[in-house]
Each structure stands twice: as C-alpha cells, then as structure tokens.
Design an enzyme around this catalytic site. Structure first.
Site, PDB file in Angstrom:
ATOM      1  N   TYR A  48     -10.818  -0.725 -80.246  1.00  0.00           N
ATOM      2  CA  TYR A  48     -10.062  -0.798 -78.995  1.00  0.00           C
ATOM      3  C   TYR A  48     -10.942  -1.382 -77.879  1.00  0.00           C
ATOM      4  CZ  TYR A  48      -7.000   0.857 -75.205  1.00  0.00           C
ATOM      5  OH  TYR A  48      -6.174   0.942 -74.114  1.00  0.00           O
TER       6      TYR A  48
HETATM    7  P1  NAD Z   1       2.551   2.803 -75.554  1.00  0.00           P
HETATM    8  O1  NAD Z   1       2.132   3.116 -76.935  1.00  0.00           O
HETATM    9  O2  NAD Z   1       3.390   3.772 -74.809  1.00  0.00           O
HETATM   10  O3  NAD Z   1       3.260   1.369 -75.527  1.00  0.00           O
HETATM   11  C1  NAD Z   1       2.770   0.299 -76.270  1.00  0.00           C
HETATM   12  C2  NAD Z   1       3.941  -0.546 -76.696  1.00  0.00           C
HETATM   13  O4  NAD Z   1       3.448  -1.663 -77.428  1.00  0.00           O
HETATM   14  C3  NAD Z   1       4.931   0.208 -77.626  1.00  0.00           C
HETATM   15  O5  NAD Z   1       6.243   0.113 -77.130  1.00  0.00           O
HETATM   16  C4  NAD Z   1       4.759  -0.504 -78.954  1.00  0.00           C
HETATM   17  O6  NAD Z   1       5.943  -0.547 -79.736  1.00  0.00           O
HETATM   18  C5  NAD Z   1       4.325  -1.891 -78.499  1.00  0.00           C
HETATM   19  N1  NAD Z   1       3.656  -2.603 -79.586  1.00  0.00           N
HETATM   20  C6  NAD Z   1       2.674  -2.138 -80.389  1.00  0.00           C
HETATM   21  N2  NAD Z   1       2.366  -3.050 -81.324  1.00  0.00           N
HETATM   22  C7  NAD Z   1       3.174  -4.115 -81.096  1.00  0.00           C
HETATM   23  C8  NAD Z   1       3.349  -5.360 -81.748  1.00  0.00           C
HETATM   24  N3  NAD Z   1       2.635  -5.700 -82.843  1.00  0.00           N
HETATM   25  N4  NAD Z   1       4.249  -6.233 -81.240  1.00  0.00           N
HETATM   26  C9  NAD Z   1       4.993  -5.896 -80.157  1.00  0.00           C
HETATM   27  N5  NAD Z   1       4.892  -4.721 -79.517  1.00  0.00           N
HETATM   28  C10 NAD Z   1       3.991  -3.840 -79.987  1.00  0.00           C
HETATM   29  O7  NAD Z   1       1.181   2.521 -74.751  1.00  0.00           O
HETATM   30  P2  NAD Z   1       0.839   2.487 -73.185  1.00  0.00           P
HETATM   31  O8  NAD Z   1      -0.018   3.652 -72.908  1.00  0.00           O
HETATM   32  O9  NAD Z   1       2.036   2.225 -72.363  1.00  0.00           O
HETATM   33  O10 NAD Z   1      -0.126   1.216 -73.163  1.00  0.00           O
HETATM   34  C11 NAD Z   1       0.284  -0.050 -72.709  1.00  0.00           C
HETATM   35  C12 NAD Z   1      -0.959  -0.928 -72.572  1.00  0.00           C
HETATM   36  O11 NAD Z   1      -1.843  -0.334 -71.628  1.00  0.00           O
HETATM   37  C13 NAD Z   1      -1.760  -1.060 -73.873  1.00  0.00           C
HETATM   38  O12 NAD Z   1      -2.287  -2.359 -73.969  1.00  0.00           O
HETATM   39  C14 NAD Z   1      -2.885  -0.061 -73.684  1.00  0.00           C
HETATM   40  O13 NAD Z   1      -4.010  -0.408 -74.446  1.00  0.00           O
HETATM   41  C15 NAD Z   1      -3.128  -0.194 -72.198  1.00  0.00           C
HETATM   42  N6  NAD Z   1      -3.809   0.947 -71.601  1.00  0.00           N
HETATM   43  C16 NAD Z   1      -3.201   2.165 -71.564  1.00  0.00           C
HETATM   44  C17 NAD Z   1      -3.871   3.219 -70.964  1.00  0.00           C
HETATM   45  C18 NAD Z   1      -3.246   4.559 -70.864  1.00  0.00           C
HETATM   46  O14 NAD Z   1      -3.907   5.474 -70.360  1.00  0.00           O
HETATM   47  N7  NAD Z   1      -2.000   4.743 -71.271  1.00  0.00           N
HETATM   48  C19 NAD Z   1      -5.147   3.049 -70.423  1.00  0.00           C
HETATM   49  C20 NAD Z   1      -5.722   1.800 -70.488  1.00  0.00           C
HETATM   50  C21 NAD Z   1      -5.045   0.753 -71.068  1.00  0.00           C
END
Ligand code: NAD
Length: 244
Positions: free
Chosen positions: A151
C-alpha cells in the site's frame, strides 16, 4: 461554495467510502456525476440517489479493456476525474512475508489503475483546454506504514505519477493533483485490525479521524475551477500531521 453546474465529473470508487461521499458532494453542487466502480450494484445505488442525471458505469481499474469501455460510455466531455479506487491488500505482515500476488493486485489497483484512468481522460481534457484530475493517495505514501508495504509503495508511486503529470500538462488547462489523507472513517478503515487504526490515529495531532464530509469538501475544491494554480501537488488531509 464552488458550483459545478453544467460540469460532468467521473468518480471512480464511487460505491463506497470517500468516493461515495465525493459523488454526493459534487452532485449536491450541481455536477452530473458518473459513478464508476468494480461494485456495480453499489455504484448504481449511489447514482440512483443523486440528482442531475447521475449514472453508474462498471469499471475494473486493473483492466485496460474495462477502463477503455467504461470511459467510452462515461462520455467524452468530462470536466473532472476523481479517482478513489483503492485497496490496502493484506496488511499486518512484515515485508519479507508479503505475498507477491497480493502486492501485484495492490499495484494494479492503486498505481497502474491510476495510470489507465489518466490515459482515458487526459487527452480529451487537453483537447478541450480544461480538466481536473485528482487521485487519492495516502499519507502512507509519504512515510511508509509498517505492515503496509504494498500500500505504502503504491501510494508513493502515485504521488510520483501526479508530480510528472502535473509538469507534463501544466500549460494545457488540465491540473493533476493528489490528496493524501491520514485516517478517514470509512469501511476500508473499519476493516483494518484495531491496533493498526490506533497506531495511525495516535499520530494525528488533532487526535481524531477525519470525516467523510471533510474529505469530500476538499476533493470538491481541488477539482473546481477555483483550484487553478496548483498542479502536480499532493494536498494533505491529515489533522495537522505533516510528512515531507
Ligand atoms: P473503500 O474501500 O470504502 O472504497 C474503495 C472503492 O474502490 C470501493 O468502492 C471498491 O469497490 C473500489 N475498487 C476497489 N478495487 C477496484 C477496482 N479494481 N476497480 C474499480 N473500483 C475498485 O475505501 P476508502 O476508504 O473510501 O478509500 C478511498 C481511497 O482513499 C483509496 O484509494 C484509499 O487508499 C484512500 N485512502 C483512504 C484512507 C482512509 O482512511 N479511508 C486514508 C488514506 C487514503
């Protein structure tokens, strides 16, 4: 508040978490939102609740063919791309125990996927002389989280991709930026081991997780016409935690 009337915005990863919150925020400000996700049913549910003719399109960002097909039907007149698709892969293992296939999947979603999405939308934006591309990275890409090598490495790569693209398209009217959240309260975080969330939260000076609203409002500003003199940049969303 910046309005998005008469703009079309593609939100990838719109079925859940930060992507869903961004889709709701942008539609609330007048955008026609195309909700793209691997979870097509989830994206359809989100789109059905949004105003301004929001639609849902299936995409698997690990597949070049799927991205091409998705953006053929998402339309050629996109003003902005918000890429929230992401995965942590399996966490909690030291790097020498990382499963290579799992590493590959994380790479294909978080970094190669961002490349494919950028390739799908940028040429049209450059041709029209306007566009906003935002990839959601992570503070993990700046500092590296223990037990999250795949990651952290892919998010660091994403920050590098955005830096290069920012320079390449700087005079075209298209900006390319990243957002680096610390911990935002989402299903992805809820699925992580408790000790890992505590480890990340303890390092946030504000002493709390970020909210989905805070993430969505910042995303909306970065992809708005108001954010016009920043490109190739990674914006922190970290409750005071600064890593350079
Ligand atoms: P989440 O798991 O709620 O949402 C991620 C979405 O991506 C899901 O709807 C999933 O179906 C979709 N996805 C996964 N693989 C896929 C693929 N191959 N093709 C199309 N869609 C796909 O996660 P989140 O927490 O909302 O995270 C969103 C972004 O923010 C991510 O990139 C994550 O790394 C980043 N992020 C999140 C946090 C946090 O604290 N939540 C912190 C830093 C970064």
């Amino acid at each position: 508040m910046v309005e998005f009337a008469s703009q079309t915005v593609a939100v990838v990863g719109a079925a859940s978490g930060i992507g869903r919150a961004a889709a709701v925020e942008l539609a609330g400000r007048g955008a026609r939102v195309v909700c793209l996700d691997l979870d097509h049913d989830g994206a359809k549910t989100v789109a059905a609740a949004l105003p301004h003719d929001a639609t849902a399109v299936h995409v698997d960002v690990t597949s070049q063919e799927s991205v091409r097909t998705a953006f053929d039907s998402a339309g050629a007149d996109l003003h902005a791309l918000v890429n929230c698709a992401g995965t942590t892969g399996r966490t909690g293992r030291p790097t020498h125990e990382v499963d290579v296939d799992d590493f590959d999947l994380v790479y294909r979603v978080n970094l190669r996927g961002a490349l494919l999405l950028s390739q799908a939308v940028v040429p049209g934006m450059v041709e029209r002389g306007y566009g906003r591309v935002l990839h959601v990275a992570s503070i993990a890409g700046k500092e590296g989280n223990a037990g999250m090598a795949a990651y952290s490495a892919t998010k660091a790569g994403l920050i590098g991709l955005v830096k290069s693209m920012g320079k390449e398209y700087a005079t075209s009217g298209v900006t390319v930026n990243a957002l680096a959240p610390a911990v935002i309260q989402t299903p992805m975080v809820e699925a992580m081991p408790e000790h890992q969330v505590r480890y990340m939260t303890e390092k946030i000076p504000m002493g709390r997780l970020g909210t989905l609203d805070e993430a969505a409002r910042m995303i909306a500003w970065i992809v708005s016409t108001d954010c016009s003199f920043s490109t190739g940049f990674t914006f922190d969303l970290t409750g005071g935690r600064a890593v350079y």
